[in-house]
Design an enzyme around this catalytic site. Sequence first.
Site, short mmCIF file in Angstrom:
data_model
loop_
_atom_site.label_atom_id
_atom_site.label_comp_id
_atom_site.label_asym_id
_atom_site.label_seq_id
_atom_site.Cartn_x
_atom_site.Cartn_y
_atom_site.Cartn_z
N ASP A 36 0.89 -1.16 0.00
CA ASP A 36 0.00 0.00 0.00
C ASP A 36 0.93 1.22 0.00
OD1 ASP A 36 -2.33 1.65 0.58
OD2 ASP A 36 -1.54 1.75 2.62
N ASP A 60 -0.05 5.05 0.83
CA ASP A 60 -0.28 6.03 1.91
C ASP A 60 -0.23 5.32 3.25
OD1 ASP A 60 -0.68 8.00 0.02
OD2 ASP A 60 -2.85 7.82 0.03
N GLY A 116 -7.24 4.37 3.43
CA GLY A 116 -7.54 3.29 2.48
C GLY A 116 -8.90 3.42 1.82
N ARG A 151 -11.68 8.34 -2.62
CA ARG A 151 -11.99 9.77 -2.49
C ARG A 151 -13.49 10.04 -2.28
NH1 ARG A 151 -9.78 13.02 -7.37
NH2 ARG A 151 -8.00 11.71 -6.82
N SER A 189 -5.38 5.26 -4.06
CA SER A 189 -5.27 6.66 -4.45
C SER A 189 -5.09 6.85 -5.96
CB SER A 189 -4.07 7.30 -3.74
OG SER A 189 -3.88 8.60 -4.23
N ASN A 217 -3.86 9.40 -7.02
CA ASN A 217 -2.62 10.18 -7.08
C ASN A 217 -1.37 9.33 -6.82
OD1 ASN A 217 -3.69 12.98 -7.43
ND2 ASN A 217 -4.74 12.47 -5.52
N ASP A 225 -1.47 -0.38 6.11
CA ASP A 225 -1.59 0.35 7.39
C ASP A 225 -3.05 0.54 7.80
OD1 ASP A 225 -2.11 2.23 5.28
OD2 ASP A 225 -2.02 3.81 6.79
P1 B16 Z 1 -7.03 10.00 -3.73
P2 B16 Z 1 -3.81 4.01 0.06
C1 B16 Z 1 -5.72 5.92 0.03
O1 B16 Z 1 -4.46 5.46 -0.31
C2 B16 Z 1 -5.68 6.80 1.27
O2 B16 Z 1 -5.32 6.03 2.40
C3 B16 Z 1 -7.04 7.38 1.51
O3 B16 Z 1 -7.03 8.23 2.66
C4 B16 Z 1 -7.48 8.18 0.28
O4 B16 Z 1 -8.78 8.73 0.45
C5 B16 Z 1 -7.47 7.27 -0.94
O5 B16 Z 1 -6.16 6.73 -1.09
C6 B16 Z 1 -7.85 8.00 -2.21
O6 B16 Z 1 -6.89 8.97 -2.50
O7 B16 Z 1 -8.02 11.05 -3.33
O8 B16 Z 1 -5.62 10.53 -3.87
O9 B16 Z 1 -7.47 9.22 -4.94
O10 B16 Z 1 -3.68 4.01 1.55
O11 B16 Z 1 -4.74 2.96 -0.50
O12 B16 Z 1 -2.47 4.09 -0.65
MG MG Z 2 -2.75 3.17 3.42
#
Ligand code: B16
Ligand code: MG
Length: 220
Positions: A8, A10, A45, A48, A115, A117, A169
């Site tokens: 993962d 974030d 996780g 959005r 994400s 991003n 996490d």
């Molecule tokens: P985005 P992961 C997740 O990433 C984040 O933990 C979560 O807080 C966020 O809302 C989600 O990505 C979407 O992110 O807005 O950038 O598309 O932990 O799966 O790497």
């Molecule tokens: Mg994460």
Amino acid sequence: MIRACIFDLDGVIVDTAKYHFIAWRRLANELGFDFTEEKNEQLKGVSRMDSLDLILEWGGVEKSQEEKEALAEKKNSWYREYILDMDDSEILEGVMPFLNNLEERGIRKAIGSSSKNATTIIEQIGLKARFEAIIDGNKLTRSKPDPQVFQLGADVMALQPKECIVFEDAERGVDAALAGDFYAVGIGGDNLSHAHAVVPDFVGRTFEDILAQLPEAANQ
Ligand code: B16
Ligand code: MG
């Protein structure tokens, strides 16, 4: 036998939760309410749009689909300002030696993140070339706890779930790994005790240390 690790992003490779929190909180404040960092834990996780739905629910605010899309876009533009300032100094402690250790052992590596991003972040911190597959939110039709993100990672590497360890996490991320029949290792945090193993971070840890904490079958 374990052939790959799927990370993962974030909360495992970098701590972007702090940037998500600042941007979501700014949006909530604009809408006339606030929420705490403890509440923010529940967004780890989570995609959005699902995050936005939860935040609006906390604030008791209702919005149309069109308004929600505009709000999510606004939050994302603030969030992107933060991540475009990131560099390799934001890679969490212990991650680089662990990646080096995997490479010495011939263990393959992928990213599995909700994400949209994720690819930008991986480029910003200079790690793109270190991963064979980067599965990000743009490739997904289902959010964690659905295992799709990790299944796609395993598919790109032509591996079976039981040949991969997922590092996560977030509670929902561990749920996703288990639902997909992967070995799951929780990083830090609470609510991860359902993982096969939990470690606070990667500091001083090798692939062998992790394997030793997994069920016997992972070691054969
Ligand atoms: P985005 P992961 C997740 O990433 C984040 O933990 C979560 O807080 C966020 O809302 C989600 O990505 C979407 O992110 O807005 O950038 O598309 O932990 O799966 O790497
Ligand atoms: Mg994460």
